[in-house]
Design an enzyme around this catalytic site. Structure first.
Site, PDB file in Angstrom:
ATOM      1  N   GLU A   1      78.232 110.801  15.925  1.00 57.93           N
ATOM      2  CA  GLU A   1      79.724 110.557  17.304  1.00 57.93           C
ATOM      3  C   GLU A   1      79.749 111.878  16.911  1.00 57.93           C
ATOM      4  O   GLU A   1      80.743 112.760  17.862  1.00 57.93           O
ATOM      5  CB  GLU A   1      79.997 109.624  17.003  1.00 57.93           C
ATOM      6  CG  GLU A   1      81.095 109.555  18.557  1.00 57.93           C
ATOM      7  CD  GLU A   1      82.656 108.375  17.815  1.00 57.93           C
ATOM      8  OE1 GLU A   1      83.410 108.700  18.977  1.00 57.93           O
ATOM      9  OE2 GLU A   1      82.242 107.945  16.727  1.00 57.93           O
ATOM     10  N   HIS A   2      80.950 112.246  15.762  1.00 55.75           N
ATOM     11  CA  HIS A   2      81.284 113.618  14.943  1.00 55.75           C
ATOM     12  C   HIS A   2      80.616 114.515  14.455  1.00 55.75           C
ATOM     13  O   HIS A   2      79.996 114.025  13.649  1.00 55.75           O
ATOM     14  CB  HIS A   2      82.597 113.847  15.132  1.00 55.75           C
ATOM     15  CG  HIS A   2      83.293 113.094  15.887  1.00 55.75           C
ATOM     16  ND1 HIS A   2      83.784 111.492  15.870  1.00 55.75           N
ATOM     17  CD2 HIS A   2      84.383 112.868  16.991  1.00 55.75           C
ATOM     18  CE1 HIS A   2      84.631 110.134  16.518  1.00 55.75           C
ATOM     19  NE2 HIS A   2      84.870 111.722  17.211  1.00 55.75           N
TER      20      HIS A   2
ATOM     21  N   GLN B   1      88.619 108.917  10.089  1.00 56.62           N
ATOM     22  CA  GLN B   1      87.779 107.935  11.229  1.00 56.62           C
ATOM     23  C   GLN B   1      87.249 106.534   9.937  1.00 56.62           C
ATOM     24  O   GLN B   1      87.073 106.023  10.226  1.00 56.62           O
ATOM     25  CB  GLN B   1      85.860 108.939  10.519  1.00 56.62           C
ATOM     26  CG  GLN B   1      86.061 110.077  12.379  1.00 56.62           C
ATOM     27  CD  GLN B   1      86.399 109.696  13.282  1.00 56.62           C
ATOM     28  OE1 GLN B   1      86.106 108.438  13.959  1.00 56.62           O
ATOM     29  NE2 GLN B   1      87.634 110.436  13.756  1.00 56.62           N
TER      30      GLN B   1
ATOM     31  N   ASP C   1      90.288 114.617  19.141  1.00 57.33           N
ATOM     32  CA  ASP C   1      90.783 113.300  19.355  1.00 57.33           C
ATOM     33  C   ASP C   1      91.787 113.908  20.077  1.00 57.33           C
ATOM     34  O   ASP C   1      92.403 112.174  21.196  1.00 57.33           O
ATOM     35  CB  ASP C   1      91.114 112.518  17.447  1.00 57.33           C
ATOM     36  CG  ASP C   1      89.642 111.545  17.257  1.00 57.33           C
ATOM     37  OD1 ASP C   1      88.961 111.376  18.275  1.00 57.33           O
ATOM     38  OD2 ASP C   1      89.899 111.568  16.142  1.00 57.33           O
TER      39      ASP C   1
END
Length: 429
Positions: free
Chosen positions: A322-323, A255, A356
């Site tokens: 987000e993740h 990320q 992703d």
């Protein structure tokens, strides 16, 4: 990464706040872009592409020949990977379709809800340093499954005026043929307001740089819907002594390499693991092609030591990542405690990269704490839910009095009368 040991709960609120960037200064320039696109249409897109990107674009639309040639420009293994990802994403999103269910709320009163595709949608796919053909799959697959009549794809061209062949190949798999060579705020303006070439759409999807982000926020004020509030990428990893230090470091860097404004958070209850992950981060960082981006992101990131897995989950729910990766023992028993997250990855062998690209879930997710209230993009993002009802004369006799009493109590006599005149007729039959 900044290391913090055992912060007390009153300190958490400050730790979960994201690095902020004032984007209001960009608004005047973007509004000027909007004005130019509204007034000059396609000509403005060409002028602005030349001005900001130094690229001359004669034909704004990608030709059929360019789309057809894209497949031959890619390695077989990449085409096969795109096909596999397409298949998995399609399978997962197909399962989100809701069957139409009619409910008789009382005798003669039937209600139901129907999913209707958004007629025309716009997809923005970044090019530049990372042409995100994976995002095109994430947005194009549910748009096609939903049945959107028209899909407009905008993506910035490369220096030679072409679009990356992987983006064109993914578009051809999806059956998307209207591909516009335009990026930045001018592309958002074109999709929002329309030009001679670009159809004005009803909803705009896709990530982008700060100019794209602000442009989407501004068009949402002008009546054009957008997918969700966007911000820099982020991941939060919860790990205990069962985690692999190399795996954790790799997930954090995956990320961090998105850009210098990304943020990664590492939570653990093991001091030994924290030290091992720090060592792995440095070793893996050194060999990354996007080392500078990742290193800058790590400056804004945190490694936090907490006493328990329960405490780490509480911190994560406050942060609303987000993740979220749960690299802990017995994660099967812990997933039910996750209340705020965009997408969750369970166990040591579920890297965030899978989501992703190819596992099937969507990677267009809420950032910046919006996971407290927003979901990621799904099939539902491309449809409207329209409710229907049918009331028979007998049904009106059952429900009519309830409506009349409520309308009268609110002082809305015409509402009451719309029922009363019908009941008079029904009761006289």
């Amino acid at each position: 990464m900044r290391k913090i040991e055992y912060p007390v709960k009153p300190e958490w609120a400050g730790l979960v706040s994201r690095p902020t960037k004032n984007l209001e200064d960009l608004e005047p320039g973007i509004l000027e872009t909007f004005r130019l696109v509204k007034e000059k249409g396609d000509a403005a897109l060409r002028e602005l592409t030349q001005k900001y990107d130094g690229i001359t674009v004669e034909e704004l639309l990608v030709s059929e020949t360019e789309i057809a040639a894209a497949a031959s420009q890619l390695k077989v293994e990449l085409k096969e990977a795109i096909q596999q990802a397409h298949s998995n994403i399609e399978a997962f999103h197909k399962g989100q379709a809701e069957p139409l269910r009619k409910t008789e709320t009382m005798p003669g009163v039937t209600c139901w809800r129907k999913s209707v595709a958004i007629d025309c949608v716009g997809l923005y796919i970044p090019g530049g340093t990372a042409p995100l053909f994976s995002t095109l799959l994430m947005l194009g697959v549910p748009a096609k499954l939903a049945g959107c009549r028209e899909i407009v794809l905008c993506t910035p061209p490369s220096k030679d005026g072409t679009v990356h062949p992987a983006i064109l190949y993914a578009a051809s798999l999806l059956g998307i043929t209207k591909i516009v060579k335009a990026g930045g705020a001018q592309a958002i303006a074109a999709m929002a307001f329309g030009t001679e070439t670009v159809t004005a759409v009803h909803k705009i999807f896709g990530p982008g740089n700060q100019y794209v982000t602000v442009a989407k926020q501004l068009v949402s004020k002008a009546g054009v819907a957008i997918d969700l509030p966007a911000g820099p990428s982020e991941v939060l990893v919860i790990a205990d002594d069962s985690a692999h230090p190399a795996f954790v470091a790799a997930d954090l860097l995956s990320q961090a390499e998105h850009g210098p404004d990304s943020q990664v958070i590492f939570l653990t209850n093991s001091k030994e693991l924290l030290e091992q992950v720090e060592q792995e981060l440095q070793a893996q960082l050194e060999v990354l092609p996007r080392k500078e981006f990742a290193a800058k992101a790590l400056e804004n990131s945190l490694a936090i030591l907490l006493h328990s897995v329960e405490g780490m989950l509480a911190f994560s729910n406050l942060y609303a990542p987000e993740h979220l990766i749960l690299a802990v023992k017995n994660f099967e028993n812990l997933e039910r405690y996750v209340t705020n997250a965009g997408s969750v990855f369970l166990g040591n062998y579920s890297p965030e990269s899978a989501g992703d690209y190819a596992s099937g879930t969507n990677h267009t997710l809420p950032t910046n704490g919006y996971a407290r209230a927003y979901s990621g993009v799904s099939l539902d993002s491309f449809v409207k839910k329209i409710t229907f009802q049918h009331i028979t004369p007998q049904g009106l006799q059952h429900i009519g009095k309830t409506i009349e009493v409520m309308a009268e109590a609110e002082g809305l006599e015409a509402h009451k009368n719309a029922v009363s005149v019908r009941l008079k007729e029904v009761n006289n039959v």
